[in-house]
Design an enzyme around this catalytic site. Structure first.
Site, mmCIF file in Angstrom:
data_model
loop_
_atom_site.group_PDB
_atom_site.id
_atom_site.type_symbol
_atom_site.label_atom_id
_atom_site.label_comp_id
_atom_site.label_asym_id
_atom_site.label_seq_id
_atom_site.Cartn_x
_atom_site.Cartn_y
_atom_site.Cartn_z
ATOM 1 N N LYS A 118 64.085 122.170 20.661
ATOM 2 C CA LYS A 118 62.906 121.301 20.850
ATOM 3 C C LYS A 118 62.171 121.016 19.548
ATOM 4 O O LYS A 118 61.526 119.969 19.411
ATOM 5 C CB LYS A 118 61.947 121.918 21.882
ATOM 6 C CG LYS A 118 62.602 122.323 23.207
ATOM 7 C CD LYS A 118 63.325 121.183 23.901
ATOM 8 C CE LYS A 118 64.340 121.695 24.898
ATOM 9 N NZ LYS A 118 65.333 120.711 25.311
ATOM 10 N N GLU A 202 51.815 122.941 20.651
ATOM 11 C CA GLU A 202 51.486 121.553 20.995
ATOM 12 C C GLU A 202 50.114 121.498 21.640
ATOM 13 O O GLU A 202 49.709 122.434 22.331
ATOM 14 C CB GLU A 202 52.474 121.026 22.056
ATOM 15 C CG GLU A 202 53.706 120.355 21.530
ATOM 16 C CD GLU A 202 54.586 119.831 22.657
ATOM 17 O OE1 GLU A 202 55.712 119.444 22.349
ATOM 18 O OE2 GLU A 202 54.172 119.816 23.829
ATOM 19 N N HIS A 237 58.401 124.011 37.912
ATOM 20 C CA HIS A 237 59.340 123.282 37.065
ATOM 21 C C HIS A 237 60.624 122.880 37.782
ATOM 22 O O HIS A 237 61.599 122.506 37.152
ATOM 23 C CB HIS A 237 59.634 124.059 35.780
ATOM 24 C CG HIS A 237 58.374 124.459 35.073
ATOM 25 N ND1 HIS A 237 57.467 123.532 34.625
ATOM 26 C CD2 HIS A 237 57.850 125.677 34.793
ATOM 27 C CE1 HIS A 237 56.451 124.168 34.073
ATOM 28 N NE2 HIS A 237 56.651 125.460 34.174
ATOM 29 N N ARG A 294 72.456 114.540 29.473
ATOM 30 C CA ARG A 294 73.408 114.608 30.594
ATOM 31 C C ARG A 294 73.002 113.612 31.671
ATOM 32 O O ARG A 294 71.923 113.012 31.601
ATOM 33 C CB ARG A 294 73.352 116.011 31.201
ATOM 34 C CG ARG A 294 71.929 116.345 31.661
ATOM 35 C CD ARG A 294 71.811 117.501 32.603
ATOM 36 N NE ARG A 294 70.498 117.516 33.234
ATOM 37 C CZ ARG A 294 69.398 118.009 32.708
ATOM 38 N NH1 ARG A 294 69.404 118.546 31.516
ATOM 39 N NH2 ARG A 294 68.243 117.950 33.366
HETATM 40 C C1 MV4 Z 1 53.402 120.410 28.530
HETATM 41 C C2 MV4 Z 1 52.339 120.247 29.451
HETATM 42 C C3 MV4 Z 1 51.107 119.907 28.916
HETATM 43 N N1 MV4 Z 1 50.948 119.747 27.596
HETATM 44 N N2 MV4 Z 1 53.187 120.244 27.223
HETATM 45 C C4 MV4 Z 1 56.629 122.017 31.629
HETATM 46 C C5 MV4 Z 1 58.106 122.031 31.521
HETATM 47 C C6 MV4 Z 1 58.409 121.703 30.139
HETATM 48 N N3 MV4 Z 1 59.577 120.879 30.066
HETATM 49 C C7 MV4 Z 1 57.209 121.030 29.622
HETATM 50 N N4 MV4 Z 1 56.136 121.286 30.522
HETATM 51 C C8 MV4 Z 1 54.876 120.932 30.239
HETATM 52 N N5 MV4 Z 1 54.613 120.729 28.926
HETATM 53 C C9 MV4 Z 1 51.988 119.939 26.780
HETATM 54 N N6 MV4 Z 1 51.804 119.795 25.468
HETATM 55 C C10 MV4 Z 1 52.590 120.416 30.798
HETATM 56 C C11 MV4 Z 1 53.843 120.778 31.204
HETATM 57 C C12 MV4 Z 1 54.017 120.956 32.603
HETATM 58 C C13 MV4 Z 1 54.815 120.098 33.350
HETATM 59 C C14 MV4 Z 1 55.521 119.070 32.755
HETATM 60 C C15 MV4 Z 1 56.299 118.229 33.489
HETATM 61 C C16 MV4 Z 1 56.372 118.406 34.856
HETATM 62 C C17 MV4 Z 1 55.706 119.420 35.474
HETATM 63 C C18 MV4 Z 1 54.917 120.284 34.731
HETATM 64 C C19 MV4 Z 1 54.230 121.303 35.372
HETATM 65 C C20 MV4 Z 1 53.450 122.143 34.626
HETATM 66 C C21 MV4 Z 1 53.357 121.980 33.242
#
Ligand code: MV4
Length: 502
Positions: A118, A202, A237, A294
């Site tokens: 990442k 972040e 997630h 993918r």
């Molecule tokens: C975040 C975020 C808020 N701010 N990054 C969760 C899974 C991972 N792929 C990234 N995720 C998140 N990153 C920042 N800077 C909130 C989430 C997140 C989230 C993102 C997508 C779908 C569902 C989620 C549920 C909780 C937190």
């Protein structure tokens, strides 16, 4: 240009069948691989040929690179389609395919290495002028570095694992005094999960939407996007429902984000089908989150509104063909929604509930697609994912699609194992979903209305069954003593006054 005549599908379940279906339409021969637990699985029967690759645990079978390469060579396969999960984003597997002269249906190992990290992915996107969430440039080595970034971007922040994705090794930090502890926790979780403890920081985006764009890029440098998928209905997630178009989207934002997704694909010289994930905040600012290299679980909703068979595109791109359409030729027609049907118990913290499927009655009719793999009498193995099918509906408008999804979920009957169907039905009934007003916190926010009410209903149902059975036994004894006193079925209510309270 090399015409593919035989494809080995290095996967199982619904996605293995999904890929083989397109292969059959293209008159490509299909090769299945299977573990000990999948001897009776449908993907094995669907394929032209099948090869045993090892014991039930994925580490011995579907993740066993050498056994799969061996099966590909034995079967004389030209290409391997990895599906999703398992080896689909594993650069070492793509490299082994290359070494053996087998076409890997996906991007190069070099791109997979960048996107799998990442921090590297963020760097590549920053370099290409793609908006990323404000944060660190590279990894952070200590608390001091973390503090420096926090002073620039402000709290709250998220500490994330470089090797992460899917929420593992992620920590939300709201107070400066928590940094040290959160940093340590994120690092050790990342080390345990990925064997790599590099982390980055972040800015935390509050209540974001998760919106992803499907892209396709061929080996001649042509790239298009196939619009967005709204994936904000998630629990821990795990996505539960996806739809397209996103209720949040405007034509202007779609154009901006779509162009950004194409630029991201071009920046890394991508190949094949990929997904650019974005976080979108309440002011409609969007930020690159990660790229999935993918085919995704939710790809059918994109297929439904664009009319494009994504697996066919993957295969043709792998053959070296040019994309047969340009961006202006692509349109979104109507609205598609996907519900993931899992063998799990929503009343018991979504615990996986594998076991033997007794009866299945699948919905059908106008606007329905089901991608599944289980059949009556099939024993769902404990070793793999609990997703047993995907129900995809289409409607001319979002309202019609929701109505159709409610109708289809009502028709869907599976006995023998617990499933998420009831829970999905309740989501469809919520006001927030109906109005398209939801973000990534939707499931938590609606937890009470989504889980509680049925407890009472189930008790009544159980009691009615017990009462009816007692009544049946009473009648049975009467049949033997005096046949003329046989009571009709409805008389149970008279004989069981206690249930009349309901
Ligand atoms: C975040 C975020 C808020 N701010 N990054 C969760 C899974 C991972 N792929 C990234 N995720 C998140 N990153 C920042 N800077 C909130 C989430 C997140 C989230 C993102 C997508 C779908 C569902 C989620 C549920 C909780 C937190």
């Amino acid at each position: 240009m090399k015409q593919i005549k035989k494809v080995l599908v290095a996967n199982r379940g619904e996605i293995a069948i999904r890929v083989m279906r397109t292969c059959r339409e293209m008159e490509i021969r299909t090769v299945a691989v299977y573990s000990e637990a999948d001897r009776t699985s449908l993907h094995v029967r669907y394929a032209h040929e099948a090869y045993y690759i090892g014991e039930a645990p994925s580490s011995s079978s579907y993740l066993n690179i050498e056994r799969i390469i061996e099966a590909a060579k034995k079967s004389n396969s030209d290409a391997i389609h990895p599906g999703y999960g398992f080896l689909s984003e594993n650069p070492a597997f793509a490299r082994r395919c290359r070494e053996e002269g087998i076409i890997f249906i996906g991007p190069s190992p070099e791109v997979m290495l960048i996107m799998g990290d990442k921090i590297k992915a963020r760097e590549a996107m920053l370099l290409a002028g793609i908006p990323v969430v404000p944060g660190t440039e590279g990894s952070i080595s200590d608390e001091k570095e973390a503090l420096e970034v926090i002073h620039q971007i402000g709290l709250p922040v998220m500490i994330k694992a470089a090797a992460g994705g899917g929420g593992k090794g992620m920590r939300l930090v709201s107070r400066e005094e928590d940094i040290e502890q959160s940093l340590r926790a994120a690092r050790s979780e990342a080390m345990a999960a990925f064997g790599d403890d590099s982390v980055y920081v972040e800015k935390y985006i509050t209540s974001p939407h998760h919106i992803e764009f499907q892209i396709l890029m061929d080996s001649h440098g042509n790239a298009v996007h196939l619009f967005e998928r709204e994936c904000s209905v998630q629990r821990r997630h795990q996505k539960m429902i996806e739809e397209t178009p996103s209720p949040l989207m405007t034509p202007e934002l779609r154009k901006l984000m779509g162009d950004t997704a194409v630029a991201a694909a071009k920046a890394v010289n991508y190949l094949g089908a990929g997904t650019i994930e974005f976080l979108v905040d309440n002011d409609l600012n969007y930020y690159f989150l990660e790229m999935n290299t993918r085919l995704q679980v939710e790809h059918p909703i994109t297929e439904r509104v664009t009319g494009v068979d994504l697996v066919k595109q993957q295969i043709q791109i792998a053959e070296g063909m040019q994309l047969a359409f340009t961006q202006d030729e692509l349109v979104q027609r109507g609205h598609a929604i996907e519900c993931r049907i899992n063998a799990e118990d929503p009343d018991n913290n979504f615990m996986p509930a594998p076991g033997k499927v007794h009866k299945i009655k699948e919905p059908s009719g106008l606007g329905i697609r089901i991608d599944g793999y289980v059949y009556e009498g099939y024993d769902i193995p404990i070793y793999y994912d609990s997703m047993i099918s995907k129900l995809i509906v289409w409607g001319k408008t979002r309202e019609i699609a929701i109505q159709r999804m409610r109708r289809a979920l009502y028709e869907y009957k599976i006995t023998g194992v617990k499933t998420s169907i009831k829970f999905l039905e309740r989501i469809m009934e919520t006001k927030d979903f109906a109005e398209g007003k939801y973000d990534t916190h939707f499931i938590e926010k609606n937890r009470d209305s989504l889980t509680q009410e049925i407890e009472v209903g189930k008790e009544i149902e159980d009691m009615a069954i017990i009462t009816a059975y007692i009544d049946y036994l009473e009648r049975l004894s009467k049949v033997y003593s005096n046949i003329r006193e046989f009571q009709p079925a409805h008389s149970r209510w008279k004989k069981s006054p206690q249930i009349l309270h309901f």
